[in-house]
Design an enzyme around this catalytic site. Structure first.
Site, PDB file in Angstrom:
ATOM      1  N   ALA A   1      57.948  39.223  81.573  1.00  0.00           N
ATOM      2  CA  ALA A   1      59.113  40.198  81.879  1.00  0.00           C
ATOM      3  C   ALA A   1      60.411  39.775  81.561  1.00  0.00           C
ATOM      4  O   ALA A   1      60.933  40.752  81.949  1.00  0.00           O
ATOM      5  CB  ALA A   1      58.781  40.014  83.481  1.00  0.00           C
TER       6      ALA A   1
ATOM      7  N   CYS B   1      56.868  45.808  70.147  1.00  0.00           N
ATOM      8  CA  CYS B   1      57.968  46.415  69.634  1.00  0.00           C
ATOM      9  C   CYS B   1      57.752  46.015  67.952  1.00  0.00           C
ATOM     10  O   CYS B   1      58.730  45.751  67.152  1.00  0.00           O
ATOM     11  CB  CYS B   1      59.225  45.652  69.842  1.00  0.00           C
TER      12      CYS B   1
END
Length: 456
Positions: free
Chosen positions: A114, A235
């Site tokens: 997170a 990503c």
């Protein structure tokens, strides 16, 4: 063109992935100006209200309803609205994963990787104080930054942990309705934005991360209840870290199935695995990202109902804490208040009390601290309130110099028409809480948390 200091192997792989013409467009994207984004906090303000109040030059992120681009010359992290938790600074493509996980109020949600909190803050805002958000990061130092961002946003129903995913699985088990796995990756999609990602890539490439990603995803799937959803994102562009990992979990765990994500303008489908979503910097105004939504098949067995009745006995409420809470009109279930040593917490719904032995940074909303017989409210409590939910407030306009002085931790002297103020006071900017102060008559003793103070 900005020089890409990466291996020929990477460039050749991108050419194979995209084809000759698209590869040229990808390389040309490095000539474009870097994009900056912010995402508004749905707990505090609507995108429309923010756009009216903003002093920046904003343009909407077309696929994110609460996302905006801003100009690099702006300094939104120095604006008082940032300190009021009205927005989070986030690269536009990185806003996408949390927007695609179908979170609703009352869910039990896990954000497994997170830090620093860009995705957790969005997930928490969408819960609207109902259910529970467990935000975890294996790095304790990064988890501290994560906690600050969650508290700045006023998210009350949180647990912040710093554990290996395997330990979370072993302790908590099959518990969560929704899980986000923004997996550690080689970061190929961030090369245009962040030179440090290029340096890291030279040390560890896609094959290194794919092993880690599979293990994390397997553990996350084991924590998902039947009928629950898991959003996997990276990503990076590598098929090895993206479609191959999803294909692997579908074969490894027959309970998991792929749910097609809708395409939007500029987005691309998965490569060799339809239903996934890819973002490329030459096709959208953002960096590179990959996403896949998984669902755990419904079980024929009856679901275990997790009830608040399973939680431990409520703590008795000391007198000064009770007096302070009488100033608060925010609905609070006193049976969820716990006092551990001197700290006072407000537990989320469905708090997994069985989950002992985990490394917690926070269990619920920190209401404050008992100092002998005296209660002192926390910065986190102030951020979780609305102006109308506290009996005594002072609100200054954004341009009032006292806003900045308050954020610097200075004593504030009141104007004649504002005083006298005695006792606890919630300080706001344009009606949005910033923190507490204690009135002594014609001045305010500043209680703004030192670790959050404005640095000019």
């Amino acid at each position: 063109m900005k020089e890409i200091k990466v291996s020929e192997e990477f460039l050749n792989r991108m050419k194979d992935l995209l084809g000759e013409e698209e590869y040229k467009a990808y390389l040309k994207s490095f000539e474009e100006k870097r994009l900056y984004g912010l995402r508004t906090n749905g707990l505090k303000i609507t995108p429309e209200e923010f756009a009216e109040k903003a002093i920046f030059c904003l343009k909407p992120v077309t696929w994110i309803k609460n996302g905006f681009y801003y100009e690099g010359e702006d300094r939104p992290a120095k604006d008082s609205y940032y300190y009021a938790g009205l927005y989070y600074l986030q690269e536009p493509s990185a806003m996408t994963p949390a927007s695609l996980l179908p979170v609703v109020p009352g869910d039990k949600v896990l954000d497994l990787c997170a830090a620093p909190g860009g995705k957790s803050t969005e997930l928490g805002a969408r819960l609207k104080g109902k259910g529970i958000l467990v935000s975890n990061d294996i790095s304790n130092s990064r988890a501290k930054a994560l906690l600050k961002n969650l508290e700045l946003w006023g998210i009350e129903n949180i647990c912040v942990t710093s554990e290996e995913p395997g330990k979370l699985k072993n302790v908590i088990g099959e518990f969560f309705d929704k899980i986000l796995v923004d997996a550690p990756c080689s970061g190929e999609g961030m090369f245009r934005k962040d030179a440090d990602m290029v340096k890291s890539y030279k040390e560890h490439g896609p094959e290194y991360y794919a092993v880690i990603q599979k293990e994390i995803l397997k553990q996350a799937a084991d924590m998902l209840v039947p009928g629950g959803f898991l959003l996997y994102s990276t990503c990076t562009f590598s098929v090895c870290e993206n479609e191959d990992v999803i294909d692997w979990i579908l074969k490894e765990n027959e309970q998991m199935e792929l749910v097609s994500l809708p395409l939007f303008e500029g987005a691309s489908s998965g490569i060799g695995l339809s239903g996934c979503l890819r973002l490329f910097p030459h096709k959208i105004k953002g960096e590179g990202h990959f996403m896949a939504l998984l669902k755990k098949k419904e079980s024929h067995m009856e679901k275990e109902v997790v009830s608040q009745k399973e939680t431990s006995k409520a703590s008795p409420i000391p007198g000064d804490l009770s007096s302070f809470l009488s100033l608060v009109s925010k609905p609070l279930d006193y049976s969820r208040i716990r006092i551990k040593e001197s700290a006072v917490y407000y537990l989320p719904e469905y708090f997994p009390e069985k989950a002992k032995g985990l490394r917690y940074l926070r269990t619920g909303l920190l209401l404050g601290e008992m100092k002998k017989d005296r209660f002192e409210p926390s910065q986190a409590f102030a951020m979780a309130l609305r102006q109308q939910e506290f009996k005594q407030t002072l609100s200054w306009e954004r341009q009032d110099e006292r806003v900045l002085r308050y954020l610097k931790g200075e004593t504030i002297f009141l104007k004649e028409e504002e005083g006298p103020v005695k006792g606890w006071c919630l300080v706001c900017v344009d009606g949005f809480p910033l923190g507490f102060a204690k009135g002594t008559g014609a001045s305010l003793k500043n209680k703004y948390y030192p670790g959050w103070r404005w640095q000019g």
